[in-house]
Enzyme design. Structure first.
Site, mmCIF file in Angstrom:
data_model
loop_
_atom_site.group_PDB
_atom_site.id
_atom_site.type_symbol
_atom_site.label_atom_id
_atom_site.label_comp_id
_atom_site.label_asym_id
_atom_site.label_seq_id
_atom_site.Cartn_x
_atom_site.Cartn_y
_atom_site.Cartn_z
ATOM 1 N N LYS A 52 0.863 -1.390 0.037
ATOM 2 C CA LYS A 52 -0.126 -0.215 -0.173
ATOM 3 C C LYS A 52 0.498 1.484 0.274
ATOM 4 C CE LYS A 52 -2.687 3.180 3.066
ATOM 5 N NZ LYS A 52 -3.619 3.262 4.674
ATOM 6 N N GLU B 212 -6.856 12.405 13.172
ATOM 7 C CA GLU B 212 -6.710 10.748 13.848
ATOM 8 C C GLU B 212 -5.367 11.649 15.070
ATOM 9 O OE1 GLU B 212 -3.693 7.919 11.338
ATOM 10 O OE2 GLU B 212 -4.966 9.134 10.517
ATOM 11 N N GLU C 287 -6.962 -1.593 4.225
ATOM 12 C CA GLU C 287 -6.261 -0.640 4.176
ATOM 13 C C GLU C 287 -6.151 -1.093 5.936
ATOM 14 O OE1 GLU C 287 -6.542 3.841 3.321
ATOM 15 O OE2 GLU C 287 -7.522 1.926 2.673
ATOM 16 N N GLU D 276 -12.455 10.773 -3.213
ATOM 17 C CA GLU D 276 -12.273 11.008 -1.869
ATOM 18 C C GLU D 276 -11.955 12.239 -1.478
ATOM 19 O OE1 GLU D 276 -9.537 8.553 0.977
ATOM 20 O OE2 GLU D 276 -10.346 7.544 -0.423
#
Length: 471
Positions: A226, A275, A319, A454
């Site tokens: 990824k 986050e 993910e 996104e």
């Protein structure tokens, strides 16, 4: 360790002056007292003239803790191009604490984030070819402010930090600190008309879409699992951008996020990140696995349907699992105990829903918050997996300079409590321009247009804070 005292104020000022004379250099006195209610934005705005370019703002989700710093009484900086930058800042901070004195009036002032507090952050990748827009932002920049407001559930606290030398008069130091703290008042912040967006340019959009195609091909070839690729939106306004209205909108609209701003020489890095990278409270450390996202619904039923879609989406679950595994392993290496739930839940901001898994651990005595920052950054949610390979790929194919975007930003106090967020949903403001950043995780079956959409969603909070949708 910072000397923390509650005994007679005069006696402790004398103690600090004696220490300064003994070591033959200045020491820092950090004087804290509880004050009447004071609006954090008004305090931040108050510092615009005297401390312009030297301010910091931090508010955690639900505004449980807000810290505003004005001025730079002590600066801690590193330009190390490797992981030594974390240790260098930590060692500078440890040396500083040995000759710093925290003086407070009441026992309850022994509170997290009161007294000498270090604000700042790191760059995403110290080895990237840095764009000039990030001039004055080092690989690690931290400072102890001259003035600091700490808003907690127990009330507001004001901290005044001042260097003193051995030859100073104790009474003058004493009266100066007390008088300043006692009489401290600021005018209320008043919202003014913000500059209007005049133009918007999606920088290197085609190159970014091609980078996704390159990445998916490389992932299919098993070169890595990824990579997170970010892009940049350049907004130009019809006048200078004021930071205070931006912060106010972020505080009002992004109440489940960390709202932050740090100024460096005429530039302000500002954002609202959902986050957490790492938090330390005593011996307990916490991190958030936030990876996998989707839009919010138009109504409650639609929102629930979209959320369930995310919870059952294989791409996003994969993910997310990559991030959970990496953070869990980092905690196991630094903690005596680690707890994590069996699966993710939804974490909702105003514009986006995320898959969310919290991880909690008991930190070993030999470890520090900077040790965990080094092990965690960048998590697969911000860089990719494997970590080192993903960062190499970002350097090679991502068509922008990340600077401090997606990097650790936060604070640490003299008791080593602290918290760092990941600086996403953010922008770099200078004069009448704003560079906004957004990224997304690329895996084997990622589609460029879907990933582009996104990032459009992720750009919305900052676009709104700067005055609305593009015009």
């Amino acid at each position: 360790m910072v000397t923390t005292v509650q005994r007679t104020f005069r006696k402790e000022v004398l103690h600090a002056l004696h220490k300064a004379k003994e070591v033959n250099h200045a020491v820092l006195i950090s004087y804290s007292r509880q004050i009447e209610s004071l609006d954090p934005l008004s305090f931040f705005n108050y510092g615009a003239k005297k401390y312009t370019g030297n301010r910091f703002f931090w508010s955690d989700p639900e505004s449980e803790l807000t810290i505003v710093g004005l001025g730079k009484e002590a600066v801690f900086q590193t330009n190390q191009k490797n992981s030594e930058r974390y240790r260098e800042v930590f060692e500078q901070w440890e040396r500083f604490k040995k000759t710093a004195f925290h003086i407070y009036e009441e026992e309850k002032l022994q509170h997290s984030a009161v007294g000498p507090v270090l604000f700042g952050g790191f760059s995403f990748d110290p080895c990237e070819e840095r764009g000039s827009q990030w001039d004055h932002f080092s690989e690690g920049d931290f400072f102890v402010p001259a003035l600091m407001l700490t808003m907690t559930a127990e009330g507001p606290f004001l901290t005044v930090n001042r260097w003193v030398s051995g030859g100073e008069d104790a009474e003058a130091v004493l009266e100066g600190l007390k008088a300043f703290a006692a009489e401290f008042m600021v005018p209320d912040f008043k919202q003014e008309d913000q500059a209007v967006i005049a133009a918007a340019e999606e920088l290197d959009k085609d190159d970014w879409l091609k980078a996704i195609e390159t990445a998916t091909s490389q992932i299919k070839e098993k070169q890595y699992d990824k990579v997170v690729l970010a892009r940049e939106l350049l907004l130009t306004f019809d006048g200078p951008i004021q930071i205070e209205p931006v912060l106010k909108t972020l505080l009002d609209d992004q109440q489940t996020s960390y709202v932050f701003a740090i100024e460096q020489e005429g530039k302000t890095f500002v954002g609202a990140s959902p986050e957490r990278l790492i938090k330390r409270d005593g011996g307990t450390v916490m991190s958030s696995c936030l990876a996998g996202s989707i839009k919010r619904g138009v109504n409650e039923e639609d929102d629930r349907r979209i959320g369930l879609e995310l919870l059952n989406d294989e791409k996003n679950l994969l993910e997310h699992d990559i991030v959970v595994g990496m953070i869990h392993n980092a905690f196991v290496s630094s903690c005596s105990e680690v707890e994590k739930p069996d699966g993710p839940v939804l974490y909702k901001t105003k514009s986006v829903q995320h898959l969310f898994t919290p991880i909690v651990g008991q930190l070993r005595e030999s470890a520090s918050i900077f040790d965990l920052i080094e092990k965690l950054h960048p998590t697969p949610a911000l860089g990719g997996s494997p970590q080192e390979k993903a960062v190499d790929v970002i350097r090679e194919i991502e068509p922008m300079s990340r600077g401090w975007y997606a990097a650790p930003i936060g604070w640490i106090d003299s008791q080593d409590n602290g918290e760092f967020a990941v600086a996403i949903r953010s922008g770099l403001i200078e004069g009448s321009t704003a560079r906004l950043f957004a990224g997304c995780g690329i895996v084997e079956d990622s589609e460029p247009i879907s990933e582009y959409e996104e990032t459009q969603i992720k750009l919305k909070p900052m676009i709104s804070a700067l005055g609305g949708e593009r015009r």
